[in-house]
Design a protein around this motif. Structure first.
Motif, PDB file in Angstrom:
ATOM      1  N   SER A 153      40.258 -26.583  71.995  1.00  0.00           N
ATOM      2  CA  SER A 153      40.401 -26.152  70.663  1.00  0.00           C
ATOM      3  C   SER A 153      39.264 -25.214  70.086  1.00  0.00           C
ATOM      4  O   SER A 153      38.145 -25.495  70.495  1.00  0.00           O
ATOM      5  CB  SER A 153      40.695 -27.251  69.778  1.00  0.00           C
ATOM      6  OG  SER A 153      40.472 -27.133  68.502  1.00  0.00           O
ATOM      7  N   LYS A 218      37.755 -39.313  59.250  1.00  0.00           N
ATOM      8  CA  LYS A 218      38.596 -38.274  58.162  1.00  0.00           C
ATOM      9  C   LYS A 218      38.189 -38.117  56.982  1.00  0.00           C
ATOM     10  O   LYS A 218      37.446 -39.401  56.458  1.00  0.00           O
ATOM     11  CB  LYS A 218      40.248 -38.531  58.234  1.00  0.00           C
ATOM     12  CG  LYS A 218      40.933 -38.344  59.738  1.00  0.00           C
ATOM     13  CD  LYS A 218      42.276 -38.596  59.478  1.00  0.00           C
ATOM     14  CE  LYS A 218      42.855 -38.369  61.122  1.00  0.00           C
ATOM     15  NZ  LYS A 218      44.540 -38.761  60.887  1.00  0.00           N
ATOM     16  N   VAL A 229      38.568 -29.104  59.176  1.00  0.00           N
ATOM     17  CA  VAL A 229      39.912 -29.120  59.270  1.00  0.00           C
ATOM     18  C   VAL A 229      40.258 -28.567  60.959  1.00  0.00           C
ATOM     19  O   VAL A 229      40.243 -27.269  61.337  1.00  0.00           O
ATOM     20  CB  VAL A 229      40.860 -28.220  58.271  1.00  0.00           C
ATOM     21  CG1 VAL A 229      42.257 -28.382  58.666  1.00  0.00           C
ATOM     22  CG2 VAL A 229      40.607 -28.545  56.952  1.00  0.00           C
ATOM     23  N   VAL A 230      40.850 -29.267  61.758  1.00  0.00           N
ATOM     24  CA  VAL A 230      41.088 -29.063  62.871  1.00  0.00           C
ATOM     25  C   VAL A 230      42.384 -29.569  63.637  1.00  0.00           C
ATOM     26  O   VAL A 230      43.075 -30.496  62.963  1.00  0.00           O
ATOM     27  CB  VAL A 230      39.865 -29.703  64.076  1.00  0.00           C
ATOM     28  CG1 VAL A 230      38.519 -29.169  63.700  1.00  0.00           C
ATOM     29  CG2 VAL A 230      39.924 -31.384  63.623  1.00  0.00           C
ATOM     30  N   ASP A 231      43.019 -29.083  64.738  1.00  0.00           N
ATOM     31  CA  ASP A 231      44.174 -29.945  65.390  1.00  0.00           C
ATOM     32  C   ASP A 231      43.622 -31.226  65.817  1.00  0.00           C
ATOM     33  O   ASP A 231      42.707 -31.364  66.685  1.00  0.00           O
ATOM     34  CB  ASP A 231      44.578 -28.736  66.396  1.00  0.00           C
ATOM     35  CG  ASP A 231      45.269 -27.722  65.731  1.00  0.00           C
ATOM     36  OD1 ASP A 231      45.733 -27.868  64.718  1.00  0.00           O
ATOM     37  OD2 ASP A 231      45.291 -26.604  66.473  1.00  0.00           O
ATOM     38  N   THR A 232      44.549 -32.331  65.968  1.00  0.00           N
ATOM     39  CA  THR A 232      44.271 -33.576  66.231  1.00  0.00           C
ATOM     40  C   THR A 232      45.466 -34.063  67.015  1.00  0.00           C
ATOM     41  O   THR A 232      46.686 -33.648  66.801  1.00  0.00           O
ATOM     42  CB  THR A 232      43.720 -34.561  65.336  1.00  0.00           C
ATOM     43  OG1 THR A 232      43.486 -35.611  66.161  1.00  0.00           O
ATOM     44  CG2 THR A 232      44.541 -34.717  64.180  1.00  0.00           C
ATOM     45  N   LYS A 242      50.745 -33.417  67.873  1.00  0.00           N
ATOM     46  CA  LYS A 242      49.691 -32.180  67.268  1.00  0.00           C
ATOM     47  C   LYS A 242      49.818 -32.366  65.777  1.00  0.00           C
ATOM     48  O   LYS A 242      50.725 -31.798  65.435  1.00  0.00           O
ATOM     49  CB  LYS A 242      49.909 -31.212  67.981  1.00  0.00           C
ATOM     50  CG  LYS A 242      48.504 -30.308  68.017  1.00  0.00           C
ATOM     51  CD  LYS A 242      48.588 -28.890  68.736  1.00  0.00           C
ATOM     52  CE  LYS A 242      47.422 -28.190  68.682  1.00  0.00           C
ATOM     53  NZ  LYS A 242      47.336 -27.061  69.471  1.00  0.00           N
ATOM     54  N   GLN A 243      48.709 -32.590  65.037  1.00  0.00           N
ATOM     55  CA  GLN A 243      48.653 -32.450  63.639  1.00  0.00           C
ATOM     56  C   GLN A 243      47.528 -31.648  63.304  1.00  0.00           C
ATOM     57  O   GLN A 243      46.423 -31.668  64.136  1.00  0.00           O
ATOM     58  CB  GLN A 243      48.835 -33.652  62.931  1.00  0.00           C
ATOM     59  CG  GLN A 243      50.061 -34.315  63.293  1.00  0.00           C
ATOM     60  CD  GLN A 243      50.244 -36.107  62.726  1.00  0.00           C
ATOM     61  OE1 GLN A 243      49.168 -36.061  62.162  1.00  0.00           O
ATOM     62  NE2 GLN A 243      51.029 -36.431  63.078  1.00  0.00           N
ATOM     63  N   LYS A 244      47.397 -31.087  61.984  1.00  0.00           N
ATOM     64  CA  LYS A 244      46.228 -30.815  61.497  1.00  0.00           C
ATOM     65  C   LYS A 244      45.683 -32.071  60.683  1.00  0.00           C
ATOM     66  O   LYS A 244      46.270 -32.580  59.683  1.00  0.00           O
ATOM     67  CB  LYS A 244      46.265 -29.387  60.468  1.00  0.00           C
ATOM     68  CG  LYS A 244      46.502 -28.088  61.526  1.00  0.00           C
ATOM     69  CD  LYS A 244      46.415 -27.118  60.906  1.00  0.00           C
ATOM     70  CE  LYS A 244      46.384 -25.618  61.625  1.00  0.00           C
ATOM     71  NZ  LYS A 244      45.186 -25.570  62.682  1.00  0.00           N
ATOM     72  N   ALA A 246      41.704 -33.126  58.258  1.00  0.00           N
ATOM     73  CA  ALA A 246      40.452 -32.924  57.762  1.00  0.00           C
ATOM     74  C   ALA A 246      39.515 -33.925  58.048  1.00  0.00           C
ATOM     75  O   ALA A 246      39.905 -35.312  57.915  1.00  0.00           O
ATOM     76  CB  ALA A 246      40.468 -32.599  56.199  1.00  0.00           C
TER      77      ALA A 246
END
Length: 316
Positions: A153, A218, A229-232, A242-244, A246
């Motif tokens: 990522s 978070k 803010v990243v993909d997790t 898969k979600q975004k 903070a």
């Protein structure tokens, strides 16, 4: 003469304390004796009865007088041996009928019983969740495939060259926080290792600077510091999605580890975990129960690292 020999072998196999009973069963099978199916079914039923007896004994032990001479470990040992043999003897005399049902189905001797060879596949409980299992496998394969190709990522990068570097750098901060809040320093590092892959996948800000967030904490509405803010990958009913999200961003590793200790000990939801910090297994289990992470195997992953040769070689 052969039938007599097989009969003797089966009779001896009924003694659950005879260590050679399994071999005698194999010899009876090799002889072509059809009665061996009945014996195997009876032993299966005996195991079932033994499990019921064991459950009842546990209920009885909960109410037993601890000071009673009949509640000693030696008495329980011989009592369990007696229960095992009792279960075998009960089933050999007719039992509950479970053995007869097994014989009729496996032996295909009656048309009213569906042969074992054609039982429908949804008799396997795993297939009841087939869609969920497939979804999990596909998601895991996608993640593993991307990692094997070196694809990462854009918001995550390595902070440490080796696990040894990771542990040596974090250890003084973890020990400081552990002493302050009554926690286990090794459990803290093990959790950080699971969250970041031994420091190989640490959240970075948009400008490429490390957030130093080693615990996946978070940034909620009460957080007033910097964010990243990243993909997790989150788990919803066991299915990874898969979600975004903070996450909190810190100026240093020391600040990050200190915030972890403060975060755990001040959140009411983690009170049960805080009360069990002296036991790493109970602590991580309570963290998962309180919803620290959505991964259903989160606690077991932390404990796998906690007991690993790698971590114990660095933190005995």
């Amino acid at each position: 003469m052969e039938a007599f020999s097989s009969k003797n072998q089966l009779d001896m196999a009924r003694n659950v304390h005879d260590l050679g009973s399994i071999n005698k069963m194999r010899e009876a099978i090799a002889s072509g004796d059809e009665s061996v199916l009945q014996e195997a079914a009876e032993q299966f039923e005996a195991i079932f009865v033994q499990m019921m007896l064991k459950s009842m004994r546990k209920a009885q032990d909960a109410l037993a007088d601890e000071d009673s001479p009949f509640n000693s470990q030696q008495v329980k040992f011989y009592r369990d041996m007696h229960d095992q043999q009792l279960a075998t003897d009960l089933t050999a005399g007719g039992g509950m009928g479970l053995a007869d049902i097994i014989v009729k189905q496996m032996g295909q001797s009656e048309d009213s019983y569906l042969p074992a060879s054609v039982i429908r596949s949804d008799g396997n409980l795993n297939s009841l969740n087939r869609d969920r299992v497939v979804a999990v496998e596909q998601a895991q394969e996608t993640v593993l495939a991307s990692e094997s190709k070196g694809v990462k990522s854009a918001a995550k990068d390595s902070m440490f060259d080796t696990p040894e570097d990771f542990v040596e750098t974090l250890r003084p901060y973890a020990e400081q926080v552990a002493e302050k809040y009554g926690m286990d320093a090794k459990a803290i590092i093990a959790q950080a290792a699971v969250e970041t892959g031994w420091g190989k996948f640490v959240i970075h800000n948009a400008d490429g600077e490390s957030s130093h967030n080693l615990f996946g904490i978070k940034a909620n509405s009460k957080w007033e510091g910097e964010q990243a803010v990243v993909d997790t990958l989150e788990f919803n009913s066991g299915i990874p999605q898969k979600q975004k999200a903070a996450f909190r961003s810190y100026a240093s590793l020391e600040e990050a580890v200190n915030d972890y200790g403060r975060f755990i000990t001040t959140q009411p939801r983690y009170q049960q975990a805080v009360e069990r910090t002296s036991d790493a297994h109970s602590y991580t289990r309570e963290l998962q129960s309180a919803g620290y992470a959505t991964d259903p195997n989160y606690a077991s992953k932390i404990m796998a690292v906690y007991h690993s040769d790698r971590l114990n070689g660095l933190m005995p």
